[in-house]
Design a protein around this motif. Structure first.
Motif, PDB file in Angstrom:
ATOM      1  N   SER A  91       0.830  -1.199   0.000  1.00 47.59           N
ATOM      2  CA  SER A  91       0.000   0.000   0.000  1.00 47.59           C
ATOM      3  C   SER A  91       0.869   1.254   0.000  1.00 47.59           C
ATOM      4  CB  SER A  91      -0.921   0.000   1.222  1.00 47.59           C
ATOM      5  OG  SER A  91      -0.164  -0.159   2.414  1.00 47.59           O
ATOM      6  N   PRO A  92       0.305   2.410  -0.373  1.00 52.94           N
ATOM      7  CA  PRO A  92       1.083   3.653  -0.422  1.00 52.94           C
ATOM      8  C   PRO A  92       1.808   3.929   0.889  1.00 52.94           C
ATOM      9  CG  PRO A  92      -1.046   3.981  -1.460  1.00 52.94           C
ATOM     10  CD  PRO A  92      -1.090   2.609  -0.853  1.00 52.94           C
ATOM     11  N   GLY A  93       3.064   4.363   0.759  1.00 55.31           N
ATOM     12  CA  GLY A  93       3.869   4.677   1.928  1.00 55.31           C
ATOM     13  C   GLY A  93       4.747   3.539   2.409  1.00 55.31           C
ATOM     14  N   LYS A  94       4.518   2.314   1.887  1.00 52.64           N
ATOM     15  CA  LYS A  94       5.382   1.201   2.285  1.00 52.64           C
ATOM     16  C   LYS A  94       6.805   1.447   1.783  1.00 52.64           C
ATOM     17  CE  LYS A  94       2.481  -1.686   4.363  1.00 52.64           C
ATOM     18  NZ  LYS A  94       2.061  -2.954   3.769  1.00 52.64           N
ATOM     19  N   LYS A  95       7.775   0.983   2.561  1.00 53.01           N
ATOM     20  CA  LYS A  95       9.191   1.205   2.244  1.00 53.01           C
ATOM     21  C   LYS A  95       9.762  -0.021   1.523  1.00 53.01           C
ATOM     22  CE  LYS A  95       9.958   4.356   6.131  1.00 53.01           C
ATOM     23  NZ  LYS A  95       8.510   4.521   6.363  1.00 53.01           N
ATOM     24  N   VAL A  96      10.344   0.217   0.347  1.00 53.20           N
ATOM     25  CA  VAL A  96      10.883  -0.886  -0.445  1.00 53.20           C
ATOM     26  C   VAL A  96      12.322  -0.586  -0.842  1.00 53.20           C
ATOM     27  CG1 VAL A  96       8.624  -1.559  -1.309  1.00 53.20           C
ATOM     28  CG2 VAL A  96       9.986   0.068  -2.609  1.00 53.20           C
ATOM     29  N   LEU A  97      13.060  -1.651  -1.084  1.00 52.24           N
ATOM     30  CA  LEU A  97      14.479  -1.528  -1.403  1.00 52.24           C
ATOM     31  C   LEU A  97      14.772  -2.234  -2.721  1.00 52.24           C
ATOM     32  CD1 LEU A  97      17.392  -0.765  -0.309  1.00 52.24           C
ATOM     33  CD2 LEU A  97      17.497  -3.118   0.510  1.00 52.24           C
ATOM     34  N   ASN A  98      15.570  -1.593  -3.570  1.00 52.82           N
ATOM     35  CA  ASN A  98      15.969  -2.226  -4.829  1.00 52.82           C
ATOM     36  C   ASN A  98      17.478  -2.406  -4.855  1.00 52.82           C
ATOM     37  OD1 ASN A  98      16.000  -3.286  -7.393  1.00 52.82           O
ATOM     38  ND2 ASN A  98      15.863  -1.319  -8.430  1.00 52.82           N
ATOM     39  N   CYS A  99      17.928  -3.655  -4.906  1.00 53.68           N
ATOM     40  CA  CYS A  99      19.354  -3.950  -5.020  1.00 53.68           C
ATOM     41  C   CYS A  99      19.631  -4.719  -6.305  1.00 53.68           C
ATOM     42  CB  CYS A  99      19.849  -4.716  -3.800  1.00 53.68           C
ATOM     43  SG  CYS A  99      18.959  -6.236  -3.437  1.00 53.68           S
ATOM     44  N   LEU A 100      18.713  -4.606  -7.279  1.00 52.33           N
ATOM     45  CA  LEU A 100      18.853  -5.271  -8.576  1.00 52.33           C
ATOM     46  C   LEU A 100      19.198  -4.247  -9.647  1.00 52.33           C
ATOM     47  CD1 LEU A 100      15.678  -7.536  -8.401  1.00 52.33           C
ATOM     48  CD2 LEU A 100      18.039  -8.197  -7.884  1.00 52.33           C
ATOM     49  N   PRO A 101      19.906  -4.645 -10.697  1.00 58.06           N
ATOM     50  CA  PRO A 101      20.258  -3.695 -11.763  1.00 58.06           C
ATOM     51  C   PRO A 101      19.016  -3.194 -12.501  1.00 58.06           C
ATOM     52  CG  PRO A 101      20.869  -5.935 -12.381  1.00 58.06           C
ATOM     53  CD  PRO A 101      20.470  -5.994 -10.937  1.00 58.06           C
ATOM     54  N   LEU A 134      21.327  -1.608   7.641  1.00 59.60           N
ATOM     55  CA  LEU A 134      20.696  -2.528   8.583  1.00 59.60           C
ATOM     56  C   LEU A 134      19.975  -1.800   9.709  1.00 59.60           C
ATOM     57  CD1 LEU A 134      23.520  -5.226   8.861  1.00 59.60           C
ATOM     58  CD2 LEU A 134      21.553  -5.160   7.313  1.00 59.60           C
ATOM     59  N   GLU A 135      20.092  -0.473   9.742  1.00 56.55           N
ATOM     60  CA  GLU A 135      19.399   0.314  10.758  1.00 56.55           C
ATOM     61  C   GLU A 135      17.986   0.682  10.313  1.00 56.55           C
ATOM     62  OE1 GLU A 135      20.814   0.841  13.731  1.00 56.55           O
ATOM     63  OE2 GLU A 135      22.479  -0.360  12.951  1.00 56.55           O
ATOM     64  N   LYS A 136      17.648   0.366   9.067  1.00 58.00           N
ATOM     65  CA  LYS A 136      16.346   0.731   8.513  1.00 58.00           C
ATOM     66  C   LYS A 136      15.548  -0.508   8.166  1.00 58.00           C
ATOM     67  CE  LYS A 136      14.239   3.792   5.069  1.00 58.00           C
ATOM     68  NZ  LYS A 136      14.493   4.831   4.025  1.00 58.00           N
ATOM     69  N   ASP A 137      14.279  -0.474   8.527  1.00 55.90           N
ATOM     70  CA  ASP A 137      13.396  -1.593   8.203  1.00 55.90           C
ATOM     71  C   ASP A 137      12.694  -1.346   6.874  1.00 55.90           C
ATOM     72  OD1 ASP A 137      14.028  -2.880  10.572  1.00 55.90           O
ATOM     73  OD2 ASP A 137      12.388  -1.941  11.677  1.00 55.90           O
ATOM     74  N   TYR A 138      12.540  -2.410   6.099  1.00 54.04           N
ATOM     75  CA  TYR A 138      11.859  -2.314   4.810  1.00 54.04           C
ATOM     76  C   TYR A 138      10.700  -3.313   4.762  1.00 54.04           C
ATOM     77  CZ  TYR A 138      15.744   0.488   3.050  1.00 54.04           C
ATOM     78  OH  TYR A 138      16.670   1.481   2.859  1.00 54.04           O
ATOM     79  N   ASP A 139       9.686  -2.952   3.989  1.00 51.28           N
ATOM     80  CA  ASP A 139       8.528  -3.810   3.830  1.00 51.28           C
ATOM     81  C   ASP A 139       8.709  -4.839   2.725  1.00 51.28           C
ATOM     82  OD1 ASP A 139       6.465  -2.571   5.710  1.00 51.28           O
ATOM     83  OD2 ASP A 139       7.085  -0.822   4.542  1.00 51.28           O
TER      84      ASP A 139
END
Length: 356
Positions: A91-101, A134-139
């Protein structure tokens, strides 16, 4: 109502900053001009996404042949993003991380999901051991199998992780069993705009109920006369996608993957699936390896193992987990494997190195 690909969600953030459509164009130019290589790839994709064309040119990985460019409709990418968002509750506002090219479909789709669904996206330089805060949480985050293997001990910073781009070994599955993070293996390809099916890998109650891949809503599967997967996904592609993936079909929405038609080895009249043999051996050999074949006058194809690195003595007891026809007849060593553009082992080119 399904959003149009020309829209940027008002909750979208990139590296903690809100960007409108026009602002995002300026950021893209800045990344291309001044960014690190992975940021330049991000900038290039953003410029493609924001231009006036209704498609994006996407590279295939070249795993089984020559890499090629496909024109993927932007609205199909939006539809894929929404299907993933619905399945994983992004849902809007969720935190996501991209480590892919960002120059391949999996990385591109992480960006599109954020833009369309209003997610807060952080980017890190792609590598087999991504340096994640590692100090940040991601969804939500997507990994390759090697990345997941190297990051497994830190999974507590993630609520949900998906892994794709290669078969997930039993060793990697074992690494995530005690993690609270929900981990899913995905199945898909460039032609289907990233994944079209998922299989949960951990956090089961009682017996695992997700032994097979389950398609996302709107996707159905069947197989052709080669026993290869055929995908119908009208929201993603106008035509059926006929693959070279050998599967066992259990229903129009569930299947199991056995291997690649391109890689099947017929030795002495027996059909052998290299990927299935490799799965049994994962974790027993520390070096990179794969199962292949060479021509043999008697057997037709002779089953072999190819290992990356210096020659050493393999403990033959590791083959006790294999059926008798699955045991390699020969073991070969090469200093370095040939790779595809996306970093996968290029089996055909590597086998050709043995003949030199």
């Amino acid at each position: 109502m399904i959003p149009d690909y020309t829209k940027v969600h008002n909750r979208f953030k990139l590296e903690r900053h809100h960007y409108s459509y026009d602002d995002l164009m300026e950021v893209a130019y800045s990344y291309v001009k001044e960014g690190e290589p992975y940021q330049q790839e991000l900038g290039d994709f953003l410029l493609d996404w924001l231009d006036n064309k209704d498609y994006v040119a996407v590279n295939t990985s070249g795993s089984t042949g020559k890499p090629k460019k496909l024109k993927i409709k932007k609205q199909a990418m939006v539809n894929s993003a929404i299907a993933t968002g619905d399945f994983f509750n992004l849902s809007p506002g969720k935190k996501v991380l991209n480590c892919l090219p960002s120059n391949f479909i999996a990385g591109k789709m992480m960006i599109v999901r954020a833009i369309i669904l209003g997610l807060e996206l952080d980017m890190v330089r792609p590598s087999v051991s991504p340096r994640i805060n590692l100090e940040k949480d991601y969804d939500f985050c997507a990994f390759t199998p090697m990345q997941l293997k190297n990051f497994a001990k830190h999974l507590k910073t993630l609520k949900t992780a998906i892994v794709g781009g290669g078969r997930v070994s039993d060793h990697i599955k074992a690494l995530v069993q005690d993690k609270k993070t929900q981990v899913y293996e995905t199945f898909g390809m460039t032609e289907t705009v990233s994944h079209i099916a998922v299989r949960k890998l951990n956090n089961f109650t009682g017996e695992p109920t997700e032994k097979y891949f389950k398609t996302l809503p709107g996707v159905t599967v069947s197989k052709d006369d080669r026993n290869c997967l055929v995908i119908e996904a009208p929201n993603l592609t106008d035509e059926k996608v006929v693959t070279n993936d050998i599967v066992e079909i259990y229903s129009e929405t569930t299947f199991d993957w056995l291997g690649r038609y391109d890689n099947v080895i017929i030795s002495g009249g027996i059909n052998l699936y290299p990927e299935q043999i490799e799965m049994k051996l994962r974790g027993k050999i520390k070096e990179e390896f794969f199962i292949g074949s060479l021509h043999d006058d008697t057997l037709g194809d002779k089953l072999i193992m190819v290992i990356e690195g210096e020659e050493n003595t393999i403990d033959k007891s590791i083959f006790d987990v294999l059926d008798k026809y699955e045991v390699p007849k020969e073991i070969y060593y090469l200093p370095k494997f040939a790779q595809t553009l996306s970093g996968k082992i290029h089996r055909k080119k590597t086998l050709e190195l043995l003949k030199k």
